[in-house]
Design a protein around this motif. Structure first.
Motif, PDB file in Angstrom:
ATOM      1  N   THR A  14       0.815  -1.211   0.000  1.00 31.55           N
ATOM      2  CA  THR A  14       0.000   0.000   0.000  1.00 31.55           C
ATOM      3  C   THR A  14       0.853   1.268   0.000  1.00 31.55           C
ATOM      4  N   LEU A  15       1.882   1.278   0.845  1.00 33.56           N
ATOM      5  CA  LEU A  15       2.693   2.487   1.007  1.00 33.56           C
ATOM      6  C   LEU A  15       3.881   2.551   0.063  1.00 33.56           C
ATOM      7  N   GLY A  16       4.241   1.445  -0.522  1.00 36.07           N
ATOM      8  CA  GLY A  16       5.456   1.405  -1.326  1.00 36.07           C
ATOM      9  C   GLY A  16       6.661   1.175  -0.430  1.00 36.07           C
ATOM     10  N   GLU A  17       7.738   0.743  -1.024  1.00 35.66           N
ATOM     11  CA  GLU A  17       8.931   0.412  -0.245  1.00 35.66           C
ATOM     12  C   GLU A  17       9.497   1.641   0.470  1.00 35.66           C
ATOM     13  N   GLU A  18       9.511   2.770  -0.199  1.00 30.67           N
ATOM     14  CA  GLU A  18      10.065   3.991   0.408  1.00 30.67           C
ATOM     15  C   GLU A  18       9.208   4.479   1.574  1.00 30.67           C
ATOM     16  N   GLY A  19       7.899   4.492   1.391  1.00 30.07           N
ATOM     17  CA  GLY A  19       6.997   4.923   2.468  1.00 30.07           C
ATOM     18  C   GLY A  19       7.020   3.972   3.651  1.00 30.07           C
ATOM     19  N   PHE A  20       7.144   2.678   3.350  1.00 31.95           N
ATOM     20  CA  PHE A  20       7.207   1.709   4.443  1.00 31.95           C
ATOM     21  C   PHE A  20       8.476   1.894   5.265  1.00 31.95           C
ATOM     22  N   ARG A  21       9.583   2.108   4.591  1.00 28.25           N
ATOM     23  CA  ARG A  21      10.850   2.303   5.311  1.00 28.25           C
ATOM     24  C   ARG A  21      10.879   3.614   6.080  1.00 28.25           C
ATOM     25  N   ALA A  22      10.243   4.640   5.541  1.00 26.41           N
ATOM     26  CA  ALA A  22      10.268   5.950   6.187  1.00 26.41           C
ATOM     27  C   ALA A  22       9.414   5.963   7.459  1.00 26.41           C
ATOM     28  N   TRP A  23       8.168   5.535   7.367  1.00 34.29           N
ATOM     29  CA  TRP A  23       7.287   5.598   8.535  1.00 34.29           C
ATOM     30  C   TRP A  23       6.284   4.455   8.606  1.00 34.29           C
ATOM     31  N   GLY A  24       6.089   3.737   7.528  1.00 33.23           N
ATOM     32  CA  GLY A  24       5.057   2.711   7.473  1.00 33.23           C
ATOM     33  C   GLY A  24       5.320   1.494   8.337  1.00 33.23           C
ATOM     34  N   TRP A  25       6.573   1.270   8.722  1.00 29.86           N
ATOM     35  CA  TRP A  25       6.882   0.123   9.565  1.00 29.86           C
ATOM     36  C   TRP A  25       6.263   0.267  10.949  1.00 29.86           C
ATOM     37  N   ARG A  26       5.845   1.471  11.307  1.00 31.29           N
ATOM     38  CA  ARG A  26       5.230   1.689  12.610  1.00 31.29           C
ATOM     39  C   ARG A  26       3.793   1.161  12.669  1.00 31.29           C
ATOM     40  N   ILE A  27       3.141   1.062  11.532  1.00 36.98           N
ATOM     41  CA  ILE A  27       1.735   0.645  11.498  1.00 36.98           C
ATOM     42  C   ILE A  27       1.534  -0.746  12.094  1.00 36.98           C
ATOM     43  N   PRO A  28       2.310  -1.767  11.716  1.00 37.40           N
ATOM     44  CA  PRO A  28       2.118  -3.077  12.358  1.00 37.40           C
ATOM     45  C   PRO A  28       2.336  -3.042  13.872  1.00 37.40           C
ATOM     46  N   PHE A  29       3.287  -2.233  14.346  1.00 40.20           N
ATOM     47  CA  PHE A  29       3.515  -2.130  15.781  1.00 40.20           C
ATOM     48  C   PHE A  29       2.327  -1.489  16.478  1.00 40.20           C
ATOM     49  N   LEU A  30       1.755  -0.456  15.874  1.00 39.19           N
ATOM     50  CA  LEU A  30       0.595   0.190  16.474  1.00 39.19           C
ATOM     51  C   LEU A  30      -0.607  -0.751  16.502  1.00 39.19           C
ATOM     52  N   LEU A  31      -0.792  -1.513  15.429  1.00 37.11           N
ATOM     53  CA  LEU A  31      -1.880  -2.486  15.403  1.00 37.11           C
ATOM     54  C   LEU A  31      -1.679  -3.558  16.469  1.00 37.11           C
ATOM     55  N   SER A  32      -0.455  -3.998  16.649  1.00 35.96           N
ATOM     56  CA  SER A  32      -0.206  -5.018  17.669  1.00 35.96           C
ATOM     57  C   SER A  32      -0.426  -4.444  19.067  1.00 35.96           C
ATOM     58  N   ALA A  33      -0.109  -3.172  19.272  1.00 34.58           N
ATOM     59  CA  ALA A  33      -0.371  -2.545  20.569  1.00 34.58           C
ATOM     60  C   ALA A  33      -1.869  -2.514  20.860  1.00 34.58           C
ATOM     61  N   LEU A  34      -2.670  -2.226  19.844  1.00 32.79           N
ATOM     62  CA  LEU A  34      -4.121  -2.254  20.022  1.00 32.79           C
ATOM     63  C   LEU A  34      -4.606  -3.655  20.371  1.00 32.79           C
ATOM     64  N   LEU A  35      -4.036  -4.660  19.734  1.00 23.59           N
ATOM     65  CA  LEU A  35      -4.413  -6.042  20.040  1.00 23.59           C
ATOM     66  C   LEU A  35      -4.019  -6.441  21.455  1.00 23.59           C
ATOM     67  N   VAL A  36      -2.882  -5.964  21.918  1.00 25.09           N
ATOM     68  CA  VAL A  36      -2.456  -6.258  23.292  1.00 25.09           C
ATOM     69  C   VAL A  36      -3.433  -5.636  24.286  1.00 25.09           C
TER      70      VAL A  36
END
Length: 89
Positions: A14-36
């Motif tokens: 969705t974000l592209g490789e550049e967007g994922f490396r810049a800030w998109g890698w935080r999205i899975p962590f935030l989702l996992s925090a919500l699940l916790v």
């Protein structure tokens, strides 16, 4: 684990490789925090079964369940069989 890989893959696509490396890698962590937080909420709302409560009151609950389960050769064998042996490749 499979769902986690799918979430990371969806973010990368969705974000592209550049967007994922810049800030998109935080999205899975935030989702996992919500699940916790959700899982802690659920755990606090659940009550123990009546059978477990009877065992606790009579003192039959193990004081060291991990050691009792995996501390013997037989228990460790069962755990390894359940982890690796019960699946087919």
């Amino acid at each position: 684990m499979f769902v986690a890989i799918l979430v990371v893959l969806a973010c990368r696509l969705t974000l592209g490789e550049e967007g994922f490396r810049a800030w998109g890698w935080r999205i899975p962590f935030l989702l996992s925090a919500l699940l916790v937080v959700f899982s802690i909420y659920l755990r606090l709302k659940l009550s123990e079964s009546p059978v477990f409560e009877q065992m606790r009151q009579s003192g039959k609950v193990s004081r060291a369940p991990v050691r009792e389960s995996f501390g013997t050769r037989q228990g460790l064998g069962y755990a390894l069989y359940a982890l690796f042996g019960a699946t087919r490749v």
